[in-house]
Design an enzyme around this catalytic site. Structure first.
Site, short mmCIF file in Angstrom:
data_model
loop_
_atom_site.label_atom_id
_atom_site.label_comp_id
_atom_site.label_asym_id
_atom_site.label_seq_id
_atom_site.Cartn_x
_atom_site.Cartn_y
_atom_site.Cartn_z
N GLU A 483 0.79 -1.24 0.00
CA GLU A 483 0.00 0.00 0.00
C GLU A 483 0.83 1.29 0.00
O GLU A 483 0.41 2.29 0.59
CB GLU A 483 -1.00 0.01 1.18
CG GLU A 483 -1.92 -1.20 1.20
CD GLU A 483 -2.91 -1.23 2.38
OE1 GLU A 483 -3.14 -0.18 2.99
OE2 GLU A 483 -3.44 -2.32 2.66
N TRP A 560 -15.68 6.70 7.62
CA TRP A 560 -14.57 7.65 7.78
C TRP A 560 -14.67 8.82 6.81
O TRP A 560 -13.69 9.50 6.52
CB TRP A 560 -13.24 6.91 7.68
CG TRP A 560 -13.04 5.98 8.84
CD1 TRP A 560 -13.79 5.93 9.99
CD2 TRP A 560 -12.05 4.95 9.00
NE1 TRP A 560 -13.34 4.94 10.83
CE2 TRP A 560 -12.26 4.32 10.25
CE3 TRP A 560 -11.00 4.50 8.19
CZ2 TRP A 560 -11.47 3.28 10.72
CZ3 TRP A 560 -10.21 3.45 8.66
CH2 TRP A 560 -10.43 2.86 9.90
N HIS A 640 -10.54 -7.79 6.99
CA HIS A 640 -9.78 -7.48 8.19
C HIS A 640 -10.60 -6.55 9.06
O HIS A 640 -11.19 -5.59 8.58
CB HIS A 640 -8.46 -6.82 7.81
CG HIS A 640 -7.78 -6.19 8.99
ND1 HIS A 640 -7.17 -6.93 9.97
CD2 HIS A 640 -7.66 -4.89 9.36
CE1 HIS A 640 -6.70 -6.10 10.89
NE2 HIS A 640 -6.99 -4.87 10.54
N CYS A 642 -10.45 -4.33 12.76
CA CYS A 642 -9.62 -3.86 13.86
C CYS A 642 -10.42 -3.99 15.15
O CYS A 642 -11.63 -4.00 15.11
CB CYS A 642 -9.29 -2.40 13.70
SG CYS A 642 -8.15 -2.08 12.39
N HIS A 691 0.65 -2.31 17.38
CA HIS A 691 0.53 -1.00 18.03
C HIS A 691 1.65 -0.74 19.01
O HIS A 691 1.74 0.35 19.58
CB HIS A 691 -0.83 -0.89 18.74
CG HIS A 691 -1.98 -0.95 17.76
ND1 HIS A 691 -2.76 -2.06 17.61
CD2 HIS A 691 -2.42 -0.05 16.86
CE1 HIS A 691 -3.66 -1.82 16.66
NE2 HIS A 691 -3.46 -0.62 16.19
N1 GLN Z 1 -5.11 -2.85 4.92
C1 GLN Z 1 -4.98 -1.82 5.89
C2 GLN Z 1 -3.54 -1.75 6.37
O1 GLN Z 1 -2.93 -2.74 6.49
C3 GLN Z 1 -5.87 -2.05 7.08
C4 GLN Z 1 -5.75 -0.95 8.08
C5 GLN Z 1 -6.77 -0.99 9.19
O2 GLN Z 1 -7.24 -2.01 9.56
N2 GLN Z 1 -7.07 0.13 9.76
O3 GLN Z 1 -3.02 -0.69 6.64
ZN ZN Z 2 -6.62 -3.12 11.50
#
Ligand code: GLN
Ligand code: ZN
Length: 751
Positions: A483, A560, A640, A642, A691
């Site tokens: 990315e 967002w 995914h 969080c 983190h």
């Molecule tokens: N694909 C995104 C990354 O790896 C996912 C980020 C997220 O979950 N906030 O940065």
């Molecule tokens: Zn995440």
């Protein structure tokens, strides 16, 4: 109860105001202070000048009741915990505050989590049986600071019930202990604070209780009752204004109505139909200007709500924002290149202050609304899209991808180098200049821009190559491109979709010094051309291993962004889902066989009240399935999420029907795993906490994996980090992923 001659509540106010600085002055100051660039005194001075600027702005727009205490060096929940000494003893010294917020060598920070259904993150206080509450010095500093500048302010502080409900029990506390058990001890300190305010001649204090907008148990409502009876019963105190926001008060409305507080703040944007009759005799502070979006207020609608509130509550109504303006950017006037037609529909914090003032004037002048508010649009339920049964897909994918058991992968992003950031910023700058100077529309400058863009794209490609080679060297099974072309996972897609506008200065605080510029989704969303295909296919050409295509999901893109209100939210999300679906199809036809559609915000948009949740989950899941269900059987769809709180919505996560789900887990494995029992598809509970700068040892990950394998069948388990690696350094990432791959190999050998 003693009766006091009370000052009337100011006719116009706001519940709070942005604090990062119109040009992100606080961000720069904080980061410089943390790096040793400026002194503590210099940092504090910048805070002072930002507060002065805020009061000047509010007064300049004619606001009658400016607040104080809405500034924070990092977070207002942490500030309140510090104000009452509710902080763990392991944080000591001059910089204990920032140690709690960010950690220091050897001491982990306090946990951080999302503030209700916003994208703001607060620091979670830890409270135990023996936490010694004590009102800290300096409680009157800001009030005096404002007075010295000629402003009489209303101090704002988080209320005792919300503070305790947002806190977590400290590690050593007995299992049955809840921070709310300490309410009475905490109230004693709040009383001292109120007495100090009274002695200082403060007329009103604002106690924020947003926790009352969520479902509360009978015991919690009893705590609210006790808290406000006790605070209201104190002899020495200013008038009390209890502010609720982010939704209706529900049963708590009656509790506050019965209590001796003088004013109650209600969110009439989120919950316009609250029955305010029980509040008769109190001041109703009517939040009719939204603090959660960037649209101009419909004056007639707001006026109608104000008149209805007057009628229900008996006349004493003040005008306010629905919540703090913390969640919107400072000033629309700074945006010089937005389309004027769009701009005419927008209002940022300063404009909203103007609206509050104007509405208060209309109210006073006896104005009545001239049109009826438009009826709410009804939402049509849509069938969920379906893919083939999972077993069939799984077989097709296994044959196609030929992955080992316990396959390894990552969440998507890799570290963003300074070089890349600089190049992107320079490119932005150049686009800027081209826009600003008229003569720069000539061919020469266009040529310059094109070559800068080409150089930037070359840099992105180099970065992709480096990330691919690194993953190959580490032995990861399903690769990502890293990315590098994205500075933000939502903004990047907004830039490439029609229907979105981007601001230049529209920063909103996310946490501490971190800010984002949410895109403005103002029109119908369309995808004029493929967005990610070029980068993913570039990455795929470099390697024989599968490369995952990375997309942001429709719910997260909408969560967002600031979203249009003229059509219903599920409809907006559906349009975005259409665009994502097209991108999935294009990736698929370009030969990409693993596609991840991230929904980290799925949990965040979950309504605060249980009654509203099924509807939301229905359309959110529906949108996700619409975005992904066009994929053929052999195409493996990943998602995914969080935040381990996802455990709470595990059945919805299951309903997303993704082939593989990766989920934050490293700090709370148990919660995710126990919720994952009925989950029949691939699951990657995160085994590396990204983190934290800490590098996990191989043994530690092997340990986590054996825990995971004890509760999930091995043919479903994936091995991956908790989240994207963007915020880490290459050195950290390399070390951690080395350990992760080694642990996966060990675990593989054992099955
Ligand atoms: N694909 C995104 C990354 O790896 C996912 C980020 C997220 O979950 N906030 O940065
Ligand atoms: Zn995440």
């Amino acid at each position: 109860m003693t009766t006091f001659p009370r000052a009337t509540f100011p006719r116009s106010t706001v519940l709070g105001y942005p604090r990062i600085g119109p040009r992100r002055e606080l961000k720069r100051a904080l980061e410089s202070y943390w790096d040793g660039g400026i002194s503590r005194a210099e940092l504090l001075e910048i805070g002072r000048s930002l507060r002065a600027d805020t009061w000047r702005r509010l007064a300049g727009r004619g606001l009658a009741g400016p607040p104080s205490g809405t500034f924070s060096l990092y977070d207002h929940v942490l500030d309140t915990a510090v104000r009452f000494g509710a902080t763990p003893a392991r944080y000591q010294g001059e910089d204990a505050y920032f140690a709690m917020a960010r950690g220091t060598d050897g001491v982990k920070p306090l946990r951080m989590t999302k503030w209700f259904d916003t994208n703001y993150h607060y620091i979670v206080p830890e409270i135990g049986e023996s936490s010694a509450f004590r009102l800290a010095d300096g409680a009157l500093d800001e009030i005096r600071e404002a007075r010295a500048l000629g402003y009489e302010t209303r101090p704002v502080i988080l209320g005792p019930v919300t503070l305790l409900l947002l806190s977590e029990a400290s590690a050593g506390a007995p299992a049955a202990f809840r921070p709310l058990d300490r309410l009475d001890d905490l109230l004693a300190e709040y009383q001292k604070l109120l007495a100090a305010y009274a002695a200082e001649g403060v007329a009103w204090v604002q106690l924020d209780e947003p926790a009352l907008a969520a479902d509360r148990s009978a015991a919690e409502l009893a705590a609210v009752r006790r808290a406000y009876e006790r605070l209201g019963g104190a002899a020495e105190r200013p008038a009390l204004f209890v502010a609720s926001y982010f939704g209706g008060l529900g049963e708590a409305l009656g509790v506050l109505a019965d209590s001796p507080v003088e004013a109650v703040g209600v969110d009439l944007v989120r919950a316009p139909d609250q029955d305010l009759r029980p509040l008769r005799g109190k001041t109703v502070v009517a939040g009719v200007v939204s603090g959660r979006d960037v649209w101009r207020t419909d004056v007639d609608g707001a006026l109608a709500r104000l008149r209805a509130a007057e009628e229900m509550a008996g006349g004493d109504v003040a005008v306010s924002t629905s919540c703090s303006l913390l969640h919107v950017p400072y000033d629309l006037d700074m945006e010089t290149d937005l389309d004027p037609a769009l701009k005419a529909r927008l209002a940022f914090a300063d404009q909203k202050v103007g609206e509050v003032v104007a509405l208060a004037r209309l109210l006073e002048e006896g104005a009545v609304p001239t049109t009826r508010p438009a009826p709410e649009r009804t939402i049509v339920r849509l069938e969920w899209d379906r893919r083939a049964p999972y077993a069939r897909r799984a077989a097709a994918q296994a044959a196609h991808l030929r992955l080992p058991p316990l396959p390894t992968t990552t969440t998507g992003s890799f570290p963003q180098t300074g070089e890349l950031r600089k190049a992107r910023a320079a490119l932005d700058q150049q686009d800027d200049t081209a826009h600003d100077t008229a003569q720069d529309t000539d061919l020469q400058s266009t040529g310059r821009q094109d070559s800068a863009r080409l150089a930037y794209e070359r840099l992105v490609e180099q970065e992709i190559e480096r990330v691919i080679r690194l993953q190959e060297r580490l032995g990861i099974d399903v690769l990502v491109h890293g990315e590098p072309e994205r500075d933000d996972m939502v903004r990047y897609f907004a830039e490439h979709l029609e229907g979105f506008a981007l601001t230049r200065h529209g920063w909103v605080q996310s946490y501490g010094s971190r800010c984002t510029r949410p895109p403005i989704l103002y029109g119908d969303v369309k995808r004029p051309a493929p967005i990610t295909v070029r980068w993913i296919t570039y990455a795929q050409r470099l390697t024989d291993r599968p490369v995952k295509g990375m997309l942001t999901g429709p719910v997260t893109i909408v969560a967002w962004s600031f979203v249009r209100r003229d059509i219903a939210l599920p409809e907006v999300v559906r349009q975005v889902a259409d665009a994502v679906r097209e991108e999935v199809a294009d990736l698929e036809s370009a030969g990409v066989s693993v596609i991840q559609v991230d929904e980290p915000a799925l949990r965040e948009l979950l309504p605060l009240r249980a009654d509203d949740q099924p509807d939301y989950l229905d359309w959110a899941v529906g949108a996700y399935r619409h975005a992904t269900a066009g994929a053929a059987d052999p195409t493996q769809i990943h998602t995914h999420l969080c935040y381990s709180d996802a455990a709470q919505i595990m059945s919805a996560v299951d309903a997303l029907d993704a082939d593989v789900t990766s989920i934050e887990c490293a700090r709370s494995g148990g919660r995710v795993l126990s919720a994952a029992g009925g989950f029949e598809r691939g699951l990657g509970p995160g085994v590396y906490d990204i983190h934290s700068p800490r590098i996990p040892a191989t043994d530690e990950i092997t340990g986590l994996l054996s825990e995971i394998l004890a509760s999930l069948p091995h043919d479903r388990v994936w091995v991956n980090p908790d989240c994207g690696l963007k915020t880490r350094t290459y050195a950290q990432v390399e070390a951690a992923l080395t350990a992760l791959v080694a642990a996966a190999k060990t675990a593989r050998a054992a099955i």
